[in-house]
Design a protein around this motif. Structure first.
Motif, short mmCIF file in Angstrom:
data_model
loop_
_atom_site.label_atom_id
_atom_site.label_comp_id
_atom_site.label_asym_id
_atom_site.label_seq_id
_atom_site.Cartn_x
_atom_site.Cartn_y
_atom_site.Cartn_z
N ALA A 183 0.72 -1.20 -0.05
CA ALA A 183 0.05 -0.12 0.01
C ALA A 183 0.73 1.27 0.20
CB ALA A 183 -1.01 -0.07 1.25
N LEU A 184 1.77 1.44 0.76
CA LEU A 184 2.64 2.39 0.77
C LEU A 184 3.47 2.67 -0.24
CD1 LEU A 184 4.49 4.18 3.79
CD2 LEU A 184 6.01 3.40 1.98
N ALA A 185 3.92 1.54 -0.91
CA ALA A 185 4.63 1.72 -2.17
C ALA A 185 3.96 2.16 -3.18
CB ALA A 185 5.10 0.30 -2.57
N ALA A 186 2.46 1.91 -3.41
CA ALA A 186 1.57 2.51 -4.45
C ALA A 186 1.26 3.96 -4.23
CB ALA A 186 0.30 1.63 -4.21
N ARG A 187 1.22 4.40 -2.87
CA ARG A 187 1.01 5.76 -2.33
C ARG A 187 2.34 6.62 -3.00
NH1 ARG A 187 -0.84 6.29 3.32
NH2 ARG A 187 -0.81 8.25 3.07
N ALA A 188 3.49 6.10 -2.61
CA ALA A 188 4.74 6.62 -2.81
C ALA A 188 4.66 6.90 -4.44
CB ALA A 188 5.74 6.28 -2.12
N ASP A 189 4.47 5.92 -5.05
CA ASP A 189 4.60 6.01 -6.60
C ASP A 189 3.62 6.72 -6.97
OD1 ASP A 189 5.78 4.64 -9.03
OD2 ASP A 189 3.69 4.09 -9.59
N ASP A 190 2.53 6.90 -6.53
CA ASP A 190 1.37 8.04 -6.93
C ASP A 190 1.92 9.32 -7.26
OD1 ASP A 190 -0.34 6.22 -7.83
OD2 ASP A 190 -1.39 6.39 -5.80
N VAL A 191 2.89 9.72 -6.22
CA VAL A 191 3.63 10.98 -5.96
C VAL A 191 4.76 11.06 -6.61
CG1 VAL A 191 1.70 11.83 -4.30
CG2 VAL A 191 3.94 10.84 -3.68
N GLY A 192 5.45 9.95 -6.96
CA GLY A 192 6.86 10.15 -7.59
C GLY A 192 7.62 10.02 -6.61
N LEU A 193 7.47 9.55 -5.29
CA LEU A 193 8.55 9.32 -4.44
C LEU A 193 9.08 7.89 -4.31
CD1 LEU A 193 6.86 11.27 -1.24
CD2 LEU A 193 8.71 12.06 -2.88
N ASP A 194 10.29 7.69 -3.84
CA ASP A 194 10.90 6.31 -3.57
C ASP A 194 10.51 5.60 -2.17
OD1 ASP A 194 12.15 4.05 -3.57
OD2 ASP A 194 14.15 5.08 -3.98
N ALA A 195 9.66 4.52 -2.45
CA ALA A 195 9.05 4.16 -1.11
C ALA A 195 10.21 3.59 -0.27
CB ALA A 195 8.02 3.00 -1.50
N ARG A 196 11.42 3.14 -0.81
CA ARG A 196 12.54 2.61 -0.10
C ARG A 196 13.06 3.58 1.00
NH1 ARG A 196 15.70 0.46 -5.16
NH2 ARG A 196 14.97 2.47 -6.12
N GLU A 197 12.80 4.91 0.37
CA GLU A 197 13.40 6.14 1.32
C GLU A 197 12.64 6.11 2.62
OE1 GLU A 197 13.12 9.82 -0.26
OE2 GLU A 197 14.66 9.37 -1.94
N PHE A 198 11.67 5.30 2.65
CA PHE A 198 10.64 5.36 4.05
C PHE A 198 10.58 4.02 4.50
CE2 PHE A 198 8.99 8.20 1.00
CZ PHE A 198 8.87 9.45 1.70
N LEU A 199 11.08 2.85 3.62
CA LEU A 199 10.63 1.53 4.19
C LEU A 199 11.97 1.04 4.97
CD1 LEU A 199 8.31 0.24 1.42
CD2 LEU A 199 7.67 0.81 3.61
N HIS A 200 12.95 1.47 4.57
CA HIS A 200 14.14 0.67 4.96
C HIS A 200 14.37 0.76 6.61
CE1 HIS A 200 15.32 5.02 5.76
NE2 HIS A 200 16.43 4.74 6.51
N VAL A 201 13.46 1.73 7.21
CA VAL A 201 13.29 1.77 8.79
C VAL A 201 13.08 0.39 9.47
CG1 VAL A 201 13.55 3.96 8.80
CG2 VAL A 201 11.35 2.70 8.94
N LEU A 202 12.23 -0.36 8.60
CA LEU A 202 11.65 -1.82 8.92
C LEU A 202 12.67 -2.60 9.27
CD1 LEU A 202 8.66 -1.98 6.54
CD2 LEU A 202 8.64 -0.87 8.67
N ALA A 203 13.98 -2.69 8.86
CA ALA A 203 14.91 -3.37 9.38
C ALA A 203 15.80 -2.95 10.34
CB ALA A 203 15.72 -3.65 8.11
N LEU A 204 15.53 -1.84 11.03
CA LEU A 204 16.49 -1.09 11.97
C LEU A 204 16.07 -1.87 13.35
CD1 LEU A 204 16.62 2.54 10.97
CD2 LEU A 204 18.13 0.47 10.44
N LYS A 205 16.81 -1.80 14.27
CA LYS A 205 16.30 -2.49 15.54
C LYS A 205 16.68 -1.54 16.67
CE LYS A 205 18.19 -6.78 14.35
NZ LYS A 205 19.03 -8.28 14.59
#
Length: 665
Positions: free
Chosen positions: A107-129
């Motif tokens: 869902a977030l990747a689709a929203r980011a793509d709609d506005v021309g943003l790279d979802a990876r800039e936001f999703l990389h934090v999912l792997a942080l501890k």
């Protein structure tokens, strides 16, 4: 955990070492990790979510993955630790987490793509501890970061669109009639009592048509009457008066006396006179003079004011490509600093103007001087133009020996003052008291020694310190007004243009966009809104009003610092939001026991209503009545001031210190 799931577990061992090994084996078998973070013991699941061609690694705590705080975990038996781990860590928990993360990533990747943003800039934090927060909190934070990024992107787009919609370098071109005319400027620059205004008004009276633009209603009114007494080709001039609060429109009028904010940019005239041109440098009102210089639709524009405005005028003339003639005038009567301060009330004399810088101080000095036996005329900013004129007339005609006033006498009142006495060299600026500027001191002091009445003017401080400072300020060179950064105030057209490209309807945000986002390529013209307008806009945005109505209400000339006046303004705004007309009946008639302050406030209230009535007569239908009531209040104020003077003179005899103590209380 249900019974079936519990039955799949191996029996719990019966010693601590074996139990610890069993805990590690269970976690390893389920792909989980035990960790201590931020004082809590948690379990984490790692994996990779795939969606939209993305492979996003994650390492997250499931919703019930916080097992206990660190202290409680230490106190748990090995048996309870293993039981808790088996309850929370199992295949279904891992599957649920993986599904939740995968759906979120998609869902977030689709929203980011709609506005021309790279979802990876936001999703990389999912792997942080770095956090002990469960998955839902982490996903919420990621989503908020995307929302903020979208808002920043939208803000940047709106800022760019705003810059494209308004370019202040093109500001003069918005005055189409003025730009088509072959205009030329004549600057009449000199100190007070140099005859510059007289010269300009003589030229105006000789013209077939013209407009006089004043900084104050009082000056507009005075020169309206002055022009009406002048002749051209043997006939009296026909003159109209136009201010924010009042219109006296004469059929067939060839001349208009107006406040500078009320300039008619659509009616061509032969001559325009812009008075007090040094106001170009005023922080709050300078935009009105910028507009007047750029937009006065006259063949000849007289710019009348102090010498420090010269550089600014030259810069504007070059920018507007208008020929400029500068005439420098000098005082017609000398001005001298007295050798000694006044020091005592008995050293005051007829023809003095005593200057203080607040209403309270003015009334205190009036009372002290009156009790000493001199009659006093009183002038301060809160008085209406009619009252100030009436008080000035008493001094001019000799029925008042002394005039006591604020710096309001520095602009617009022609008084036969022989000596200016400064009671202080400091003035409250809204935040703190600061030393007077050399420009203000020279303008006030220059009122002494009116040409044709006195051969010479004098200036003195009341006490030693004030006398010393005033002497120094009179010798100080006044710095020139800046020749860059001329203020431009927003118009409704500006705000509508910004609204059309951004979709914004909040007045506060549109004003902010005007101030920060429009294109100011070289800084010659700069956007300016007042603090009061900005504060009013935020409150007005809470009401269901049109942008036009909010903009008009934000400009009403009424003090927000006086509770009764501010409450009336809010009541008018609420009524307009409901589509109801505001009537004068609820304002109330004058109370016979009303104080001077209360009647002054009433006068301000009626004038503000009249101002609104001219702009929105449907919802403020009693404009003429408001003007009548304002005039009646002015007459009452003048009467109260005269009555107080008589009472003080009859009382007499109180020492200066007694009066000062009374006002200190």
């Amino acid at each position: 955990m249900n019974t079936t799931e519990q039955e799949t577990h191996d029996p719990i061992p019966d010693n601590d070492a074996v139990l610890s090994d069993a805990l590690e084996q269970h976690l390893r078998a389920e792909g989980a990790e035990l960790a201590k973070l931020e004082g809590r013991v948690v379990v984490r699941f790692a994996g990779i979510a795939e969606a939209g061609g993305l492979r996003i690694p994650y390492d997250l705590i499931p919703p019930d993955g916080v097992l206990a705080n660190a202290g409680k975990w230490r106190n748990l038996s090995a048996e309870k630790k293993l039981a808790l781990a088996r309850e929370r860590v199992h295949p279904k928990a891992r599957q649920n987490l993986h599904r939740k993360v995968s759906e979120f990533v998609e869902a977030l990747a689709a929203r980011a793509d709609d506005v021309g943003l790279d979802a990876r800039e936001f999703l990389h934090v999912l792997a942080l501890k770095e956090s002990s927060a469960p998955v839902d909190h982490v996903l919420d934070r990621v989503e908020q970061r995307l929302i903020h990024a979208i808002e920043r992107q939208q803000e940047a787009m709106n800022a760019a669109r705003t810059r494209e919609s308004i370019n202040l370098a093109e500001y003069p071109a918005t005055f189409e009639l003025a730009r088509r005319l072959p205009r030329r400027f004549i600057a009449l620059l000199g100190p007070t009592n140099s005859g510059k205004t007289h010269e300009a008004m003589e030229a105006l009276a000789k013209a077939k048509s013209g407009v006089y633009l004043a900084p104050l209603r009082l000056l507009a009114l005075e020169n309206y009457e002055r022009l009406g007494e002048m002749e051209r080709n043997g006939e009296r001039l026909k003159v109209s008066l136009v201010t924010g609060e009042e219109r006296r429109v004469v059929e067939g009028a060839t001349h208009v006396a107006s406040t500078v904010e009320m300039l008619d940019t659509q009616t061509r005239v032969d001559i325009a006179v812009i008075d007090e041109i040094q106001m170009l440098g005023d922080r709050d009102r300078g935009a009105a003079w910028t507009a007047a210089v750029c937009g006065a639709p006259a063949n000849v524009v007289y710019l009348v004011g102090a010498p420090e405005a010269r550089r600014a005028i030259e810069a504007l003339a070059r920018r507007l490509d208008c020929p400029l003639e500068i005439r420098t005038l000098t005082r017609k009567a000398p001005l001298s600093m007295e050798g000694q301060p006044v020091r005592k009330l008995r050293n005051l004399r007829r023809g003095d103007a005593v200057i203080a810088f607040s209403r309270r101080e003015v009334l205190m000095w009036r009372d002290m001087i009156t009790e000493m036996g001199l009659s006093v005329a009183t002038v301060y900013g809160n008085l209406s133009p009619e009252v100030r004129r009436a008080q000035a007339a008493r001094f001019r005609e000799g029925s008042a020996d002394v005039v006591v006033g604020t710096d309001a006498i520095a602009m617009g009142l022609n008084l036969p003052i022989q000596r200016v006495v400064m009671t202080t060299a400091v003035k409250y600026n809204g935040v703190e008291e600061e030393e007077l500027s050399a420009a203000l001191v020279k303008q006030i002091a220059g009122r002494a020694g009116r040409f044709g009445v006195h051969e010479e003017g004098f200036v003195a401080g009341y006490d030693d310190d004030t006398h010393y400072v005033i002497r120094a300020l009179l010798k100080e060179k006044v710095p020139p007004i800046s020749s860059l950064g001329f203020s431009v105030a927003p118009t409704l057209e500006h705000l509508n243009r910004i609204a059309s490209v951004t979709g914004e309807q909040s007045l506060a945000r549109l004003l902010k966009r005007f101030e920060t986002d429009i294109d100011v390529p070289d800084g010659f013209f700069t956007p300016r809104i007042t603090e009061e307008q900005a504060e009013r806009a935020m409150w007005l945005d809470t009401l269901p009003l049109t942008l036009a109505d909010k903009f008009t209400l934000s400009l009403v000339p009424i003090s927000s610092r006086v509770p009764s006046l501010h409450a009336a303004w809010q009541k008018w705004a609420r009524a307009l939001a409901r589509g109801h007309a505001s009537h004068l009946d609820w304002i109330g008639e004058h109370n016979a026991r009303a104080t001077l302050q209360e009647v002054e406030d009433d006068c301000k209230l009626y004038s503000a209503y009249a101002w609104l009535s001219y702009r929105n007569p449907e919802f403020f239908p009693h404009g003429e009545e408001a003007q009548r009531m304002a005039r009646e209040a002015s007459e009452r104020i003048d009467g109260i001031l005269q009555s107080q003077n008589r009472a003080m003179r009859s009382r007499g005899g109180r020492k200066e210190t007694q009066v000062r103590r009374a006002y200190a209380r």
